[in-house]
Design a protein around this motif. Structure first.
Motif, mmCIF file in Angstrom:
data_model
loop_
_atom_site.group_PDB
_atom_site.id
_atom_site.type_symbol
_atom_site.label_atom_id
_atom_site.label_comp_id
_atom_site.label_asym_id
_atom_site.label_seq_id
_atom_site.Cartn_x
_atom_site.Cartn_y
_atom_site.Cartn_z
ATOM 1 N N PHE A 24 -26.773 -41.134 23.189
ATOM 2 C CA PHE A 24 -27.727 -40.854 24.265
ATOM 3 C C PHE A 24 -27.909 -39.365 24.461
ATOM 4 O O PHE A 24 -29.002 -38.881 24.644
ATOM 5 N N PHE A 25 -26.817 -38.612 24.371
ATOM 6 C CA PHE A 25 -26.881 -37.185 24.669
ATOM 7 C C PHE A 25 -27.508 -36.358 23.564
ATOM 8 O O PHE A 25 -28.006 -35.293 23.809
ATOM 9 N N ASN A 26 -27.500 -36.818 22.316
ATOM 10 C CA ASN A 26 -28.066 -35.961 21.291
ATOM 11 C C ASN A 26 -29.572 -35.820 21.435
ATOM 12 O O ASN A 26 -30.186 -35.019 20.758
ATOM 13 N N LEU A 27 -30.189 -36.557 22.322
ATOM 14 C CA LEU A 27 -31.600 -36.375 22.623
ATOM 15 C C LEU A 27 -31.814 -35.324 23.705
ATOM 16 O O LEU A 27 -32.910 -34.841 23.885
ATOM 17 N N PHE A 28 -30.796 -34.978 24.434
ATOM 18 C CA PHE A 28 -30.921 -34.079 25.567
ATOM 19 C C PHE A 28 -30.016 -32.861 25.385
ATOM 20 O O PHE A 28 -29.050 -32.692 26.085
ATOM 21 N N LEU A 29 -30.358 -32.020 24.437
ATOM 22 C CA LEU A 29 -29.458 -30.924 24.122
ATOM 23 C C LEU A 29 -29.668 -29.688 24.968
ATOM 24 O O LEU A 29 -28.772 -28.922 25.173
ATOM 25 N N PHE A 30 -30.872 -29.462 25.432
ATOM 26 C CA PHE A 30 -31.110 -28.339 26.340
ATOM 27 C C PHE A 30 -32.100 -28.833 27.368
ATOM 28 O O PHE A 30 -33.213 -29.188 27.045
ATOM 29 N N ILE A 31 -31.676 -28.886 28.609
ATOM 30 C CA ILE A 31 -32.490 -29.432 29.682
ATOM 31 C C ILE A 31 -32.517 -28.449 30.829
ATOM 32 O O ILE A 31 -31.493 -27.872 31.180
ATOM 33 N N GLY A 45 -30.076 -15.584 36.029
ATOM 34 C CA GLY A 45 -29.413 -16.083 37.228
ATOM 35 C C GLY A 45 -29.586 -17.581 37.407
ATOM 36 O O GLY A 45 -29.570 -18.082 38.536
ATOM 37 N N ILE A 46 -29.713 -18.304 36.311
ATOM 38 C CA ILE A 46 -29.877 -19.758 36.358
ATOM 39 C C ILE A 46 -28.527 -20.405 36.074
ATOM 40 O O ILE A 46 -27.901 -20.138 35.043
ATOM 41 N N SER A 47 -28.081 -21.264 37.003
ATOM 42 C CA SER A 47 -26.808 -21.958 36.793
ATOM 43 C C SER A 47 -27.012 -23.065 35.759
ATOM 44 O O SER A 47 -28.123 -23.561 35.569
ATOM 45 N N TYR A 48 -25.923 -23.451 35.107
ATOM 46 C CA TYR A 48 -26.027 -24.466 34.068
ATOM 47 C C TYR A 48 -24.705 -25.190 33.892
ATOM 48 O O TYR A 48 -23.655 -24.733 34.334
ATOM 49 N N LYS A 49 -24.800 -26.336 33.238
ATOM 50 C CA LYS A 49 -23.620 -27.120 32.862
ATOM 51 C C LYS A 49 -23.497 -27.036 31.340
ATOM 52 O O LYS A 49 -24.482 -27.213 30.623
ATOM 53 N N HIS A 50 -22.284 -26.762 30.885
ATOM 54 C CA HIS A 50 -22.008 -26.695 29.455
ATOM 55 C C HIS A 50 -20.533 -26.941 29.260
ATOM 56 O O HIS A 50 -19.741 -26.473 30.069
ATOM 57 N N PRO A 51 -20.104 -27.644 28.273
ATOM 58 C CA PRO A 51 -20.889 -28.298 27.245
ATOM 59 C C PRO A 51 -21.332 -29.695 27.671
ATOM 60 O O PRO A 51 -20.657 -30.366 28.439
ATOM 61 N N GLY A 75 -24.616 -28.923 24.109
ATOM 62 C CA GLY A 75 -25.781 -28.950 24.988
ATOM 63 C C GLY A 75 -25.603 -28.146 26.260
ATOM 64 O O GLY A 75 -24.485 -27.828 26.677
ATOM 65 N N VAL A 76 -26.731 -27.815 26.859
ATOM 66 C CA VAL A 76 -26.780 -27.019 28.084
ATOM 67 C C VAL A 76 -27.765 -27.689 29.029
ATOM 68 O O VAL A 76 -28.861 -28.069 28.622
ATOM 69 N N ILE A 77 -27.390 -27.819 30.287
ATOM 70 C CA ILE A 77 -28.322 -28.279 31.319
ATOM 71 C C ILE A 77 -28.419 -27.170 32.350
ATOM 72 O O ILE A 77 -27.428 -26.799 32.968
ATOM 73 N N GLY A 78 -29.612 -26.610 32.499
ATOM 74 C CA GLY A 78 -29.843 -25.552 33.469
ATOM 75 C C GLY A 78 -30.423 -26.124 34.748
ATOM 76 O O GLY A 78 -31.110 -27.140 34.714
ATOM 77 N N TYR A 79 -30.145 -25.467 35.859
ATOM 78 C CA TYR A 79 -30.612 -25.944 37.163
ATOM 79 C C TYR A 79 -31.356 -24.834 37.898
ATOM 80 O O TYR A 79 -30.849 -23.724 38.037
ATOM 81 N N ILE A 80 -32.534 -25.173 38.385
ATOM 82 C CA ILE A 80 -33.316 -24.262 39.212
ATOM 83 C C ILE A 80 -33.662 -25.029 40.476
ATOM 84 O O ILE A 80 -34.137 -26.158 40.404
#
Length: 163
Positions: free
Chosen positions: A3-10, A83-89, A94-99
């Motif tokens: 499932f996650f290999n489709l969402f590598l940078f969000i 200055g964008i927070s993110y979750k990794h790995p 993969g990286v998930i950024g939050y704004i």
């Protein structure tokens, strides 16, 4: 993990429901104008040239699925600068950024970051420097465009937060 290999940078951003930029408005002219402003920002030399530089950097050093450690680092470095927070790995690289507020409603936009096991045969200044690997599927461009969208959204974060 499939499932996650489709969402590598969000990038996830939170939408202020009544903001004309993102909502349906009775005032279509105002809404179109706001969208035009965002498109103009994307075409500005500051943002456009920056995206081209990011794309070329990623293109020169492609990494296969679950091996995108350097690409992920490039993304995180740029998010840090903005200055964008993110979750990794996430799923290894993969990286998930939050704004915004991290509260609903939200919108997610995504890009894959992996390259392919293909030899780049075209000669140009920014061709792949990794034998047998290249970005033949435009994931480098998609990632650069998503970072560009993140840059613009972060700059206008006050317009997309829920109040």
């Amino acid at each position: 993990m499939g499932f996650f290999n489709l969402f590598l940078f969000i990038i996830i951003f939170h939408v202020f429901v009544t903001t004309p930029i993102f909502s349906h408005s009775n005032n279509n002219e105002r809404s179109s104008s706001s969208i035009s402003n965002f498109l103009d920002l994307a075409k500005s030399p500051e943002v456009f040239d920056w995206m081209v530089r990011i794309r070329r950097k990623i293109h020169e050093y492609p990494e296969l699925l679950y091996e995108e450690f350097n690409t992920s680092e490039v993304i995180r470095t740029e998010l840090d600068k903005m200055g964008i927070s993110y979750k990794h790995p996430v799923a290894e690289t993969g990286v998930i950024g939050y704004i915004g507020t991290r509260k609903p409603p939200f919108v997610a936009i995504r890009a894959d970051i992996d390259g392919l096991p293909i030899q780049e045969m075209v000669e140009w200044e920014h061709k792949s420097k990794v034998d047998g690997k290249m970005h033949a599927c435009a994931h480098d461009a998609h990632t650069a465009m998503l970072l560009g969208a993140a840059k613009i959204l972060k700059h206008h974060e006050d317009q997309i937060k829920i109040h």
